[in-house]
Motif scaffolding. Structure first.
Motif, PDB file in Angstrom:
ATOM      1  N   THR A  78      28.695  42.938  29.070  1.00  9.64           N
ATOM      2  CA  THR A  78      29.837  42.038  28.866  1.00  9.64           C
ATOM      3  C   THR A  78      31.082  42.697  29.388  1.00  9.64           C
ATOM      4  OG1 THR A  78      29.353  42.673  26.626  1.00  9.64           O
ATOM      5  CG2 THR A  78      29.756  40.343  27.018  1.00  9.64           C
ATOM      6  N   LEU A  79      31.443  42.337  30.601  1.00  9.23           N
ATOM      7  CA  LEU A  79      32.683  42.859  31.162  1.00  9.23           C
ATOM      8  C   LEU A  79      33.767  41.814  30.905  1.00  9.23           C
ATOM      9  CD1 LEU A  79      31.225  44.063  34.549  1.00  9.23           C
ATOM     10  CD2 LEU A  79      31.454  45.345  32.444  1.00  9.23           C
ATOM     11  N   PRO A  80      35.019  42.250  30.787  1.00  9.24           N
ATOM     12  CA  PRO A  80      36.062  41.263  30.520  1.00  9.24           C
ATOM     13  C   PRO A  80      36.240  40.310  31.704  1.00  9.24           C
ATOM     14  CG  PRO A  80      37.009  43.426  30.936  1.00  9.24           C
ATOM     15  CD  PRO A  80      35.527  43.620  30.843  1.00  9.24           C
ATOM     16  N   ASP A  81      36.577  39.065  31.403  1.00 11.20           N
ATOM     17  CA  ASP A  81      36.773  38.081  32.464  1.00 11.20           C
ATOM     18  C   ASP A  81      38.003  38.385  33.295  1.00 11.20           C
ATOM     19  OD1 ASP A  81      35.666  35.424  30.336  1.00 11.20           O
ATOM     20  OD2 ASP A  81      34.601  36.508  31.907  1.00 11.20           O
ATOM     21  N   ARG A  82      39.062  38.843  32.604  1.00  9.20           N
ATOM     22  CA  ARG A  82      40.297  39.128  33.318  1.00  9.20           C
ATOM     23  C   ARG A  82      40.781  40.511  32.913  1.00  9.20           C
ATOM     24  NH1 ARG A  82      42.102  34.271  35.153  1.00  9.20           N
ATOM     25  NH2 ARG A  82      44.223  34.918  35.549  1.00  9.20           N
ATOM     26  N   VAL A  83      41.427  41.138  33.844  1.00 15.44           N
ATOM     27  CA  VAL A  83      41.971  42.466  33.556  1.00 15.44           C
ATOM     28  C   VAL A  83      43.468  42.419  33.762  1.00 15.44           C
ATOM     29  CG1 VAL A  83      42.148  44.792  34.504  1.00 15.44           C
ATOM     30  CG2 VAL A  83      39.925  43.809  34.044  1.00 15.44           C
ATOM     31  N   ALA A  84      44.224  42.785  32.734  1.00 20.87           N
ATOM     32  CA  ALA A  84      45.694  42.782  32.802  1.00 20.87           C
ATOM     33  C   ALA A  84      46.194  41.453  33.341  1.00 20.87           C
ATOM     34  CB  ALA A  84      46.204  43.937  33.657  1.00 20.87           C
ATOM     35  N   GLY A  85      45.540  40.409  32.900  1.00 24.13           N
ATOM     36  CA  GLY A  85      46.046  39.088  33.241  1.00 24.13           C
ATOM     37  C   GLY A  85      45.551  38.499  34.549  1.00 24.13           C
ATOM     38  N   SER A  86      44.782  39.216  35.330  1.00 28.71           N
ATOM     39  CA  SER A  86      44.288  38.574  36.548  1.00 28.71           C
ATOM     40  C   SER A  86      42.789  38.787  36.705  1.00 28.71           C
ATOM     41  CB  SER A  86      45.037  39.101  37.769  1.00 28.71           C
ATOM     42  OG  SER A  86      44.944  40.498  37.810  1.00 28.71           O
ATOM     43  N   SER A  87      42.183  37.908  37.471  1.00 33.01           N
ATOM     44  CA  SER A  87      40.736  38.007  37.650  1.00 33.01           C
ATOM     45  C   SER A  87      40.425  39.074  38.692  1.00 33.01           C
ATOM     46  CB  SER A  87      40.174  36.660  38.091  1.00 33.01           C
ATOM     47  OG  SER A  87      40.776  36.286  39.300  1.00 33.01           O
ATOM     48  N   TYR A  88      39.149  39.482  38.753  1.00 34.67           N
ATOM     49  CA  TYR A  88      38.779  40.538  39.683  1.00 34.67           C
ATOM     50  C   TYR A  88      37.357  40.316  40.158  1.00 34.67           C
ATOM     51  CZ  TYR A  88      36.279  42.430  35.678  1.00 34.67           C
ATOM     52  OH  TYR A  88      35.435  42.585  34.619  1.00 34.67           O
ATOM     53  N   VAL A  89      36.972  41.129  41.117  1.00 33.35           N
ATOM     54  CA  VAL A  89      35.680  40.949  41.770  1.00 33.35           C
ATOM     55  C   VAL A  89      35.009  42.318  41.888  1.00 33.35           C
ATOM     56  CG1 VAL A  89      34.795  40.660  44.113  1.00 33.35           C
ATOM     57  CG2 VAL A  89      36.084  38.838  43.073  1.00 33.35           C
ATOM     58  N   ILE A  90      33.701  42.351  41.767  1.00 33.94           N
ATOM     59  CA  ILE A  90      32.986  43.634  41.883  1.00 33.94           C
ATOM     60  C   ILE A  90      32.074  43.597  43.103  1.00 33.94           C
ATOM     61  CG2 ILE A  90      31.497  45.261  40.687  1.00 33.94           C
ATOM     62  CD1 ILE A  90      32.153  43.733  38.120  1.00 33.94           C
ATOM     63  N   ASP A  91      32.261  44.551  43.985  1.00 31.57           N
ATOM     64  CA  ASP A  91      31.368  44.683  45.143  1.00 31.57           C
ATOM     65  C   ASP A  91      30.333  45.744  44.825  1.00 31.57           C
ATOM     66  OD1 ASP A  91      34.219  44.499  47.273  1.00 31.57           O
ATOM     67  OD2 ASP A  91      32.746  42.929  46.859  1.00 31.57           O
ATOM     68  N   VAL A  92      29.058  45.396  45.002  1.00 31.60           N
ATOM     69  CA  VAL A  92      27.994  46.375  44.792  1.00 31.60           C
ATOM     70  C   VAL A  92      27.407  46.702  46.144  1.00 31.60           C
ATOM     71  CG1 VAL A  92      25.797  46.845  43.667  1.00 31.60           C
ATOM     72  CG2 VAL A  92      27.441  45.327  42.581  1.00 31.60           C
ATOM     73  N   GLU A  93      27.358  47.995  46.452  1.00 30.93           N
ATOM     74  CA  GLU A  93      26.824  48.376  47.763  1.00 30.93           C
ATOM     75  C   GLU A  93      25.857  49.529  47.600  1.00 30.93           C
ATOM     76  OE1 GLU A  93      29.909  48.696  50.816  1.00 30.93           O
ATOM     77  OE2 GLU A  93      28.601  50.275  51.618  1.00 30.93           O
ATOM     78  N   ASP A  94      24.676  49.380  48.180  1.00 30.80           N
ATOM     79  CA  ASP A  94      23.681  50.437  48.110  1.00 30.80           C
ATOM     80  C   ASP A  94      23.901  51.375  49.288  1.00 30.80           C
ATOM     81  OD1 ASP A  94      20.298  50.976  48.717  1.00 30.80           O
ATOM     82  OD2 ASP A  94      21.304  51.526  46.873  1.00 30.80           O
ATOM     83  N   THR A  95      24.116  52.638  48.988  1.00 36.64           N
ATOM     84  CA  THR A  95      24.385  53.571  50.075  1.00 36.64           C
ATOM     85  C   THR A  95      23.119  53.966  50.817  1.00 36.64           C
ATOM     86  OG1 THR A  95      24.165  55.380  48.518  1.00 36.64           O
ATOM     87  CG2 THR A  95      26.382  54.566  48.950  1.00 36.64           C
ATOM     88  N   GLY A  96      21.975  53.630  50.254  1.00 39.77           N
ATOM     89  CA  GLY A  96      20.722  53.916  50.933  1.00 39.77           C
ATOM     90  C   GLY A  96      20.166  55.299  50.659  1.00 39.77           C
ATOM     91  N   ASP A  97      20.917  56.143  49.960  1.00 38.40           N
ATOM     92  CA  ASP A  97      20.381  57.477  49.682  1.00 38.40           C
ATOM     93  C   ASP A  97      20.328  57.733  48.189  1.00 38.40           C
ATOM     94  OD1 ASP A  97      23.338  59.555  50.221  1.00 38.40           O
ATOM     95  OD2 ASP A  97      23.054  57.637  49.223  1.00 38.40           O
ATOM     96  N   GLY A  98      19.896  56.747  47.454  1.00 37.33           N
ATOM     97  CA  GLY A  98      19.674  56.955  46.027  1.00 37.33           C
ATOM     98  C   GLY A  98      20.891  56.727  45.173  1.00 37.33           C
ATOM     99  N   SER A  99      21.912  56.066  45.703  1.00 36.08           N
ATOM    100  CA  SER A  99      23.041  55.754  44.839  1.00 36.08           C
ATOM    101  C   SER A  99      23.649  54.438  45.274  1.00 36.08           C
ATOM    102  CB  SER A  99      24.093  56.862  44.873  1.00 36.08           C
ATOM    103  OG  SER A  99      24.593  57.037  46.175  1.00 36.08           O
TER     104      SER A  99
END
Lengths: 160, 204, 319
Positions: A78-99
């Motif tokens: 459960t992450l907060p919907d808004r942070v400090a009053g504004s919405s945000y986006v999370i980019d997930v990227e696989d580096t390909g070397d185990g992280s």
């Protein structure tokens, strides 16, 4: 009376002007200060949220590797919907070397300066699919067909 | 009413004072409001607490694992005095050990793990009855705080296992025959019941 | 009328007061915004410390461990019980696991989790037992050289106790030369591993020839010797050469040679249903056992869900 008439207008204008100037100056500096605070808060909240999500991704990863044939592994965050009053986006990227690298971006409603960026890296044994999700309740799920972890928005609406 | 307006300075004075006071209240009020909110900073969940909590958890988990491996926990569960309806050597009021550890191998392990006098622990045994799950206390050192650590493990008791006497040797009574604190949850099978042992640790 | 407007000669005090008010209000708004922002920061920090799902992960792992432990105990108990068929073995195990699941899920339910364990499948194994200490190691039909078990992938247990009296004393010659010592041969298709048991003076001597042809000898001075080929001990003294499992490739046959030159008892458990049917009254007897079980395990809390299939072996969970 004539002198006072002249000085009235002048003193009127002066006082009004000075007070207006002071007020405007104060307002601008305050809002600049507030803006700075908002960016700082956003940044530190992003760090916390990012680390929470990273922790949950790590939990999912450990559960997947703990088992020989995992069929379902799902961790809801459960992450907060808004942070400090504004919405945000999370980019997930696989580096390909185990992280995987999680980038939180948002806080764009703070005027100048653009988005606030924060990155958190999490080491996993299971590859993570690169994707982008909106901030808010998120589910980390294991895709047994591709043997990857997928982060996607949590639609179930259940509050853990 | 004076035409020259000699009364007006009085009125205006009051009005001005009022305005100034209101303005001051506005500013002071908002400053106070803001400061008060900031002052309610996180006094909860400081990192120092977390460190101790995870240390307690580590100790409790380690000790439970060891006690299950070597059978000492299993033995202590059977260290039951049928006639007294209590564990051997327990406090007669409740049938459990108060402020002390059981005089068994498991008790010795508890003592070794929690040597610090400021660390208190309780041990509970949860077992299933016909409709419910009940708790039998084994060791009580007090009332846990809100941030106490809880660690559990499950153990199976079989009907053909024997109760232990006060000197930890097996008696001739098996669980199936005995008057045990937990009822036979699976009559007709040699499984007697499954209990969940809970160790709660906190700093006094 | 005249009293409502301020005198023209004085600076408008009312206006000044209004300006002050306006700026005060604006500052107040700013302060409140600041307060909101700072509160957000504090709020997030407090909820986020410890919000990661490690508690639930721990619960899942503990549940897994309990399942493993209980299932292992159950398989052992089922194997010890008197079952003549694989069907009754499996039914017994299924029932036990269901009973355990009933109780365990009640405990978990009290803690806010829904858990479930059920039996999916079992792998059949066979236990070969020769109990009559007076009889020699020939099979039911009296053959000296016979295959005890073929096409074995894993041996769970292999213990034999031989009496020295019954063993052939090679009398100066090695077992290789005399060729009539009791032998256990493991053949994996490409190599063979042999253990020859003989008596010398007052000792029981075990001569192991491994797949590379190296010989190792272990002996014990005793009337009888318990040889454990999985633990690698002879009468509890270590003899690592005995561990044929470290040497041969998986799937192998187990043969006895010169089986009339040894008496005592033996028991071995292999992971396959052997084609021999239980010899009635003959020796050795072939008993059905469960080699391993596959269980479907699931554990769900509102935040974490976990479902998997798990393979459990009969447990060495007791010391």
């Amino acid at each position: 009376m004539t002198d006072r008439g002249v000085s009235t207008v002048v003193s009127y204008a002066l006082i009004l002007g000075i007070v207006a100037l002071l007020t405007t100056g104060l307002l601008f500096s305050m809002s600049g200060f507030v803006d700075g605070q908002q960016r700082d808060t956003t940044h530190s909240t992003f760090e916390v949220v990012g680390n929470t999500l990273a922790g949950d991704v790590a939990v999912a990863d450990r559960l997947v590797t703990a088992s020989e044939q995992p069929q379902t592994v799902s961790v809801t965050s459960t992450l907060p919907d808004r942070v400090a009053g504004s919405s945000y986006v999370i980019d997930v990227e696989d580096t390909g070397d185990g992280s995987a690298v999680l980038t939180l971006r948002g806080g764009a409603g703070t005027g100048d300066g653009g988005d606030v960026f924060t990155t958190v890296t999490v080491r996993t044994e299971t590859p993570v699919e690169s994707t982008t999700v909106e901030g808010g309740a998120v589910e980390v799920r294991y895709d047994s067909a591709n043997e990857t972890l997928v982060v996607h928005p949590d639609e179930s609406g259940v509050i853990p | 009413m004076d035409v020259t307006g000699r009364d007006r300075p009085d009125d205006r004075g009051q009005a001005l004072t009022l305005e100034a006071v209101v303005a001051a209240i506005f500013i002071l009020g908002s400053v106070a409001f803001a400061l008060q909110l900031v002052a309610v900073t996180a006094n909860t969940g400081s990192t120092a607490d977390e460190g101790i909590e995870s240390q307690h958890r580590g100790v409790a988990e380690g000790l439970l694992d060891a006690a299950v491996e070597d059978g000492s926990l299993h033995a202590t569960l059977r260290y039951w005095n049928e006639t007294d309806g209590a564990f051997h050597g327990a406090d007669p009021n409740g049938g459990y050990y108060v402020a002390t550890s059981p005089p068994t191998e498991f008790g010795a392990l508890l003592d070794r793990s929690f040597e610090d006098r400021h660390v208190r622990y309780n041990v509970n045994v949860r077992y299933a009855t016909a409709n419910d799950v009940e708790t039998k206390r084994l060791v009580v050192h007090g009332t846990p705080t809100d941030d106490a650590v809880r660690v559990t493990t499950d153990l199976t008791l079989y009907g053909d296992e024997q109760l232990l006497a006060a000197d930890e040797t097996p008696t001739n009574t098996t669980l199936a025959e005995a008057d045990f604190f937990a009822p036979d949850a699976v009559p007709g099978s040699d499984v007697y019941t499954v209990v969940r042992v809970e160790v709660i640790v906190w700093t006094a | 009328m005249d009293g409502l407007t301020p005198p023209a000669g004085e600076v408008s005090r009312t206006d000044r007061g209004q300006l002050l008010l306006v700026s005060a209000v604006a500052l107040a708004v700013l302060f409140v915004t600041l307060a909101v922002i700072l509160t957000t920061a504090i709020h997030t920090e407090t909820i986020a410390t410890g919000a990661s799902e490690t508690d639930n992960e721990r619960a899942v792992v503990t549940h897994q461990a309990s399942v493993d432990r209980h299932a292992g105990e159950s398989i052992e108990r089922v194997n010890e019980a008197d079952h003549d068929t694989y069907e009754s073995l499996e039914a017994d195990l299924r029932e036990r696991i269901a009973a355990w699941n009933d109780l365990s899920s009640r405990h978990d339910g009290g803690a806010g989790a829904a858990s479930n364990v059920s039996l999916v499948a079992v792998t059949e194994g066979t236990r070969i037992v020769h109990e009559d200490g007076a009889e020699d190691f020939t099979n039911a039909t009296g053959e000296q050289s016979w295959t005890v078990a073929d096409d074995v992938s894993a041996t769970r247990d292999f213990r034999m106790t031989v009496t020295r009296q019954s063993l052939r004393a090679p009398g100066g010659k090695s077992c290789d030369e005399s060729g009539d010592c009791f032998e256990v041969t493991i053949d994996d298709g490409t190599d063979t591993w042999t253990m020859a048991v003989s008596a010398a003076q007052n000792e029981v001597v075990v001569d192991v020839e491994n797949t590379s042809g190296d010989h190792t000898t272990c002996s014990v001075a005793n009337q009888s010797a318990e040889i454990d080929l999985l633990a690698g001990t002879i009468e509890d003294t270590p003899c690592p050469a005995l561990r044929f499992v470290d040497d041969v490739e998986s799937s192998y046959d187990i043969h006895y040679g010169n089986a009339d030159n040894a008496s005592g008892t033996y028991t071995l458990t292999v992971d396959r249903r052997l084609s021999e049917s239980p010899a009635v009254g003959g020796s050795p007897s072939y008993e059905p056992v469960i080699d391993d079980a596959t269980l479907a395990v699931s554990y769900r809390t509102p935040a974490v869900q976990y479902e998997t299939e798990r393979r459990v072996l009969p447990g060495d969970f007791d010391d």
